[in-house]
Design a protein around this motif. Structure first.
Motif, mmCIF file in Angstrom:
data_model
loop_
_atom_site.group_PDB
_atom_site.id
_atom_site.type_symbol
_atom_site.label_atom_id
_atom_site.label_comp_id
_atom_site.label_asym_id
_atom_site.label_seq_id
_atom_site.Cartn_x
_atom_site.Cartn_y
_atom_site.Cartn_z
ATOM 1 N N SER A 243 33.700 37.597 38.950
ATOM 2 C CA SER A 243 34.652 38.383 39.725
ATOM 3 C C SER A 243 34.796 37.828 41.148
ATOM 4 C CB SER A 243 34.191 39.838 39.792
ATOM 5 O OG SER A 243 34.970 40.591 40.683
ATOM 6 N N GLU B 22 35.651 39.582 43.624
ATOM 7 C CA GLU B 22 35.105 40.641 44.478
ATOM 8 C C GLU B 22 33.742 41.064 43.946
ATOM 9 O OE1 GLU B 22 36.490 41.352 47.175
ATOM 10 O OE2 GLU B 22 38.469 40.467 46.886
ATOM 11 N N ARG C 60 30.792 42.668 42.182
ATOM 12 C CA ARG C 60 30.767 43.552 41.017
ATOM 13 C C ARG C 60 29.346 43.659 40.487
ATOM 14 N NH1 ARG C 60 35.172 45.166 38.127
ATOM 15 N NH2 ARG C 60 34.694 46.309 36.198
ATOM 16 N N TRP D 130 31.139 47.496 51.784
ATOM 17 C CA TRP D 130 31.740 46.606 50.789
ATOM 18 C C TRP D 130 32.859 47.372 50.089
ATOM 19 C CZ3 TRP D 130 30.006 41.593 50.358
ATOM 20 C CH2 TRP D 130 28.818 41.294 51.025
ATOM 21 N N THR E 230 35.445 46.653 48.483
ATOM 22 C CA THR E 230 35.962 46.170 47.195
ATOM 23 C C THR E 230 34.884 46.151 46.102
ATOM 24 O OG1 THR E 230 35.516 43.861 47.819
ATOM 25 C CG2 THR E 230 37.715 44.745 48.319
ATOM 26 N N ARG F 270 32.596 47.134 43.013
ATOM 27 C CA ARG F 270 32.780 47.920 41.796
ATOM 28 C C ARG F 270 31.512 47.864 40.950
ATOM 29 N NH1 ARG F 270 37.712 49.860 41.312
ATOM 30 N NH2 ARG F 270 37.182 50.765 39.271
#
Length: 465
Positions: A189, A191, A193, A220, A222, A224
């Motif tokens: 990813s 971003e 993750r 952070w 972004t 996930r």
């Protein structure tokens, strides 16, 4: 190939099978070992609980599977099946509750224990029910299997079993193998993750993974988290995510197939393993095969072996430390990538052929134990012939003990972070193939009796032989 009757050579009795909705790494271990024994020419069967995802009777990779009974009724039905079929050898898979096949057969019985459930009992059954369950596991079970051989997947579990009174002479450590990672289409990813993978039940403590992203989301934005798996605790986890205000950054994938699981792992930056207890933590090595380091709890037991602290991941003692460790890896790309590379190398050391051969060596020892005691049958000796051929194929001699003296991993300064050199050396010791012997209560040194080497299986003479 010798000829013999069509009776079952090796019967595994297990609470669940790999297709069960609550199946996990321990079920994968049982299936892979059973399939390996079947491939060697043994007639192998498995008796486990029924569920709506698979038929009552099935043959998977030459292993006959019978699914009968439910969560608890599978236990008496399994004993009736042992009585009726009289297999040459029985493997009881003890997930907390013992099957107690020793009460209904004089044939050899091997007890497979992935981990000890001391912490899980009160979490799932409350104070009174948990106390009863722990008494069954810690007091009754060792008596039921006092003449049986044991197999477990980590030195941590072996030490706990010895602490419960299991004779180290009868205890073997045979680690999990790892399937080669399949080709994936997913890329890492762009971003940050995180991923947590496993059954959604209380003792897996997925709540802690939710707490981690809640603590880090402001710094952070972004970030996930993928929660991969299913279980009866999912509604509680979703409610907890809502309370923390992280539903928008958490993906509950539910049950996924093997390919989708590996796609999720390949996307992740860091794998979280907040479980209360793990016998080994198969997903740790699966994540490692995708160059993904793991952050988990040192107290989980088996993670002290599947994670090389400071090299393939980070072990912590509490939630705040987990948050800090994850953020450090998100910040430091070089360190995270280096750990991922080391994790892939570590994962590559574990193969199913070596695990199957190590398990077969234990079965051979169990049959040899039974012959002088008068419990050896013609069927059991036929099992021994096939097992000997399987073991010999990878250079293991099941008749010879293995000796090694290992210092407990928890010894020394708990604050000391191992260096890369010391980690490499400890990795060699960990997989040099050793079983446990000796008094864990009296010394931090655990003497080795038999070892399953999952990198280059060999057996060397024991100093205690």
């Amino acid at each position: 190939m010798h000829t013999r009757s069509t009776s079952i050579d090796v019967l595994f009795v297990n609470w669940r099978d790999v297709t069960h909705p609550e199946g996990g790494g321990s079920e994968r271990y049982v299936h892979r070992v059973a399939e390996g024994l079947a491939a060697a020419g043994l007639r192998v069967a498995m008796f486990c609980a029924a569920h709506d995802r698979s038929p009552a009777d099935e043959i998977r990779n030459d292993v006959e599977i019978l699914r009968r009974g439910g969560r608890l009724s599978v236990y008496p039905r399994a004993l009736l099946h042992v009585l009726r079929t009289r297999p040459g050898l029985v493997v009881d898979v003890q997930n907390g509750l013992p099957f107690a096949s020793t009460l209904v057969t004089r044939r050899p019985v091997v007890n497979l224990v992935h981990h000890v459930h001391r912490e899980q009992w009160p979490i799932v059954f409350g104070r009174i029910g948990g106390a009863l369950g722990w008494w069954i596991e810690s007091v009754l079970a060792p008596r039921l299997y006092r003449r049986s051989r044991y197999v477990t997947v980590s030195r941590a579990t072996a030490a706990e079993l010895v602490g419960l009174g299991v004779d180290g002479d009868r205890l073997a450590v045979v680690p999990n193998g790892v399937e080669p990672a399949p080709e994936v289409t997913a890329e890492r990813s762009a971003e940050p993750r995180l991923v947590v993978l496993g059954r959604l039940v209380p003792h897996k403590r997925v709540e802690h993974a939710l707490e981690v992203v809640a603590a880090l989301r402001d710094r952070w934005p972004t970030l996930r988290l993928s929660v991969v798996g299913e279980g009866w605790w999912e509604s509680e986890l979703r409610e907890h995510a809502a309370r923390l205000g992280v539903t928008d950054i958490v993906d509950f994938t539910g049950h996924v197939d093997e390919q989708a699981k590996h796609e999720e792992l390949a996307r992740a930056w860091v794998h979280l393993c907040p479980s209360v207890k793990e016998g080994w933590g198969l997903v740790v090595t699966e994540a490692g095969s995708h160059h993904v380091p793991t952050v988990g709890y040192r107290s989980a037991g088996g993670l002290r072996e599947s994670v090389l602290d400071g090299t393939t991941g980070v072990l912590v003692d509490e939630l705040e430390e987990m948050v800090a460790a994850v953020e450090e890896l998100l910040v430091d790309d070089n360190r995270r990538l280096a750990m991922g590379e080391a994790a892939a190398g570590h994962a590559s050391r574990f193969t199913w052929p070596a695990s199957i051969a190590g398990f077969a060596a234990v079965l051979a020892s169990a049959v040899r134990d039974a012959v002088p005691a008068g419990a050896g049958s013609a069927g059991a000796l036929a099992v021994l012939e096939d097992v000997d051929r399987l073991v010999g194929g990878v250079g293991l001699d099941p008749a010879v003990g293995v000796g090694s003296s290992l210092h407990a991993q928890d010894g020394g300064d708990p604050e000391r972070r191992p260096t890369a050199e010391s980690d490499e050396n400890s990795d060699e010791r960990l997989h040099s193939g050793t079983l446990f012997l000796g008094e864990w209560r009296r010394s931090v040194t655990v003497e080795g009796n038999v070892v399953a080497d999952n990198t280059a299986p060999t057996i060397v003479p024991s100093a205690h032989a």
